[in-house]
Design an enzyme around this catalytic site. Structure first.
Site, PDB file in Angstrom:
ATOM      1  N   GLU A   1      -2.941  -6.723  -9.665  1.00  0.00           N
ATOM      2  CA  GLU A   1      -1.602  -6.419  -9.179  1.00  0.00           C
ATOM      3  C   GLU A   1      -0.607  -7.332  -9.891  1.00  0.00           C
ATOM      4  O   GLU A   1      -0.843  -8.541 -10.005  1.00  0.00           O
ATOM      5  CB  GLU A   1      -1.532  -6.595  -7.657  1.00  0.00           C
ATOM      6  CG  GLU A   1      -2.512  -5.677  -6.937  1.00  0.00           C
ATOM      7  CD  GLU A   1      -2.631  -5.952  -5.453  1.00  0.00           C
ATOM      8  OE1 GLU A   1      -1.796  -6.723  -4.928  1.00  0.00           O
ATOM      9  OE2 GLU A   1      -3.555  -5.418  -4.819  1.00  0.00           O
TER      10      GLU A   1
ATOM     11  N   GLU B   1      -3.199 -13.575  -3.877  1.00  0.00           N
ATOM     12  CA  GLU B   1      -2.203 -12.516  -4.049  1.00  0.00           C
ATOM     13  C   GLU B   1      -0.989 -12.708  -3.142  1.00  0.00           C
ATOM     14  O   GLU B   1      -0.791 -11.956  -2.185  1.00  0.00           O
ATOM     15  CB  GLU B   1      -2.827 -11.152  -3.814  1.00  0.00           C
ATOM     16  CG  GLU B   1      -3.646 -11.009  -2.532  1.00  0.00           C
ATOM     17  CD  GLU B   1      -4.167  -9.597  -2.333  1.00  0.00           C
ATOM     18  OE1 GLU B   1      -3.373  -8.643  -2.481  1.00  0.00           O
ATOM     19  OE2 GLU B   1      -5.358  -9.453  -2.040  1.00  0.00           O
TER      20      GLU B   1
ATOM     21  N   HIS C   1       0.809  -1.208   0.000  1.00  0.00           N
ATOM     22  CA  HIS C   1       0.000   0.000   0.000  1.00  0.00           C
ATOM     23  C   HIS C   1       0.846   1.264   0.000  1.00  0.00           C
ATOM     24  O   HIS C   1       0.396   2.324   0.448  1.00  0.00           O
ATOM     25  CB  HIS C   1      -0.934   0.002   1.220  1.00  0.00           C
ATOM     26  CG  HIS C   1      -1.891  -1.145   1.231  1.00  0.00           C
ATOM     27  ND1 HIS C   1      -2.566  -1.554   2.372  1.00  0.00           N
ATOM     28  CD2 HIS C   1      -2.299  -1.986   0.240  1.00  0.00           C
ATOM     29  CE1 HIS C   1      -3.337  -2.590   2.083  1.00  0.00           C
ATOM     30  NE2 HIS C   1      -3.179  -2.880   0.803  1.00  0.00           N
TER      31      HIS C   1
END
Length: 408
Positions: free
Chosen positions: A268, A364, A238
């Site tokens: 991503e 992820e 982040h």
């Protein structure tokens, strides 16, 4: 009329139903199903009203996604009513974007918000609240103004309801995944030596917003964003965008986040500028391998903790587990980087939820190799999967791995 008379005659709250209802993300029948499930829950718990205060629950049950800006909002649900409570600064917009009723509270007397809430709930009633959202201050005011006979935290129950997606929600999430891919391709086209993170992020964001506006002409547009990181800035998932310029051999982290009427999706990818060195390629390949393993494990009956342990073992066999950054996936729905979370559907060791058809979850894996070590940087791949009756469907289309993502 004197000034004093005018001041004393101002209403504490009112129904400012200005204009006609707007098109919501879903039709009325979808919201009625959600409300009926909530009301069944309320009947089981002997609750007279639910005072929902989080952005995600207000949007989920009413269609209205508020902008708090320091003001409280709510969706108050009883067995007969569903009323959003909004601040006067928003005028008629909350009415237009709420599936049913709306009350506007004014700000010329403190706590008019709670007086508006009380007008729907009544006094001395059993109230359901969101314990993970209601602050200590607002909890005290709820007690003072509503004088409830009982207060029950229904946040966990509403989360369980949101974790199971309807066909309409899955359709919207699919559209979001496609928008994320659009942003990914725009970012790939913008990657070049000397370009800055912010310039590349803007290219991806602009492409997604244009695509969403074309695909959903009746939606409201806000909050679509990109985190595009390079070099050392890739170490956290982040990390914000900076003005750092790309250099040959840089590791990159592509992160696109389209928002469609409060519904979040994501793409991503790990990338490199020009070439990838041997040490980095080894780490990247391992993370891709974990990603593919994780995808293969997502199916009905699998548990979040079980999937997590399997991916942990994969990394441990390669002496990489110590570089894992966070859990391996999470749910999708009404959430963003500043609201919403369906924590019961995260791929972590301490969550034993069984996957069921209709759930939507990401895979992820991320490894962060500290600066100064061979292969330094953050490696992350992210796909969205819809759990089906006999497996899972991957709705992310943008390719992962070195064959496609070494740019230039």
């Amino acid at each position: 009329m004197t000034l004093e008379t005018q001041l004393n005659n101002r209403p504490e709250f009112m129904r400012f139903h200005n204009g006609e209802k707007a098109a919501l993300p879903f039709d009325t029948a979808e919201y009625e199903v959600r409300l009926e499930k909530l009301r069944i829950m309320m009947r089981i718990l002997n609750l007279d009203a639910a005072v929902l205060t989080s952005m995600h629950n207000v949007a989920y049950y009413s269609g209205f996604l508020y902008c708090a800006f320091g003001r409280p909002y709510a969706c108050v649900v009883t067995q007969t009513d569903c009323v959003t409570i909004s601040a006067g600064i928003d005028a008629g917009q909350p009415w237009r974007r709420s599936v049913h009723d709306n009350i506007t509270y004014t700000d010329w007397k403190r706590d008019n918000y709670w007086r508006a809430v009380r007008s729907v709930t009544g006094f001395n009633r059993a109230i359901g609240v969101e314990g993970d959202h209601l602050s200590l201050m607002q909890s005290d005011k709820l007690a003072a103004y509503l004088e409830p006979s009982n207060v029950i935290d229904i946040a966990p129950d509403t989360m369980l309801q949101r974790m199971h997606k309807s066909e309409a929600e899955i359709k919207l999430i699919r559209a979001g995944a496609l928008a994320a891919d659009v942003g990914g391709y725009a970012i790939k086209d913008a990657v070049k030596i000397g370009a800055t993170e912010i310039e590349i992020a803007m290219a991806g964001r602009d492409a997604m917003e244009a695509h969403i506006a074309k695909t959903f002409p009746d939606a409201e547009y806000r909050d679509t964003w990109v985190w595009f990181q390079s070099g050392l800035n890739t170490d956290g998932a982040h990390n914000p965008v900076t003005s750092r310029a790309l250099q040959h051999g840089d590791i990159l982290s592509l992160n696109t986040f389209p928002m469609i009427s409060g519904y979040y999706t994501a793409l991503e990818r790990t990338m490199f500028v020009g070439e990838v060195d041997d040490a980095s390629a080894k780490i990247w390949d391992a993370n891709v391998g974990a990603h593919e393993l994780g995808i293969s494990l997502i199916k009905p009956g699998a548990t979040c903790s079980g999937i997590t342990h399997s991916v942990n073992e994969f990394f441990a066999e390669r002496d990489l587990l110590q570089y894992r950054s966070f859990g391996y996936g999470h749910s999708f729905g009404v959430l963003s980087h500043y609201y919403g979370r369906e924590a019961g559907l995260e791929l972590r060791e301490d969550i034993d939820t069984k996957l069921e058809p209709g759930m939507v979850i990401s895979m992820e894996p991320m490894l962060t190799i500290p600066d100064g070590q061979p292969g330094a940087g953050g490696y992350r791949e992210h796909d969205i999967l819809v759990v089906t009756e006999d497996g899972a469907e991957n709705i992310t289309g943008y390719p992962y791995g070195s064959d496609f993502n070494v740019i230039g």
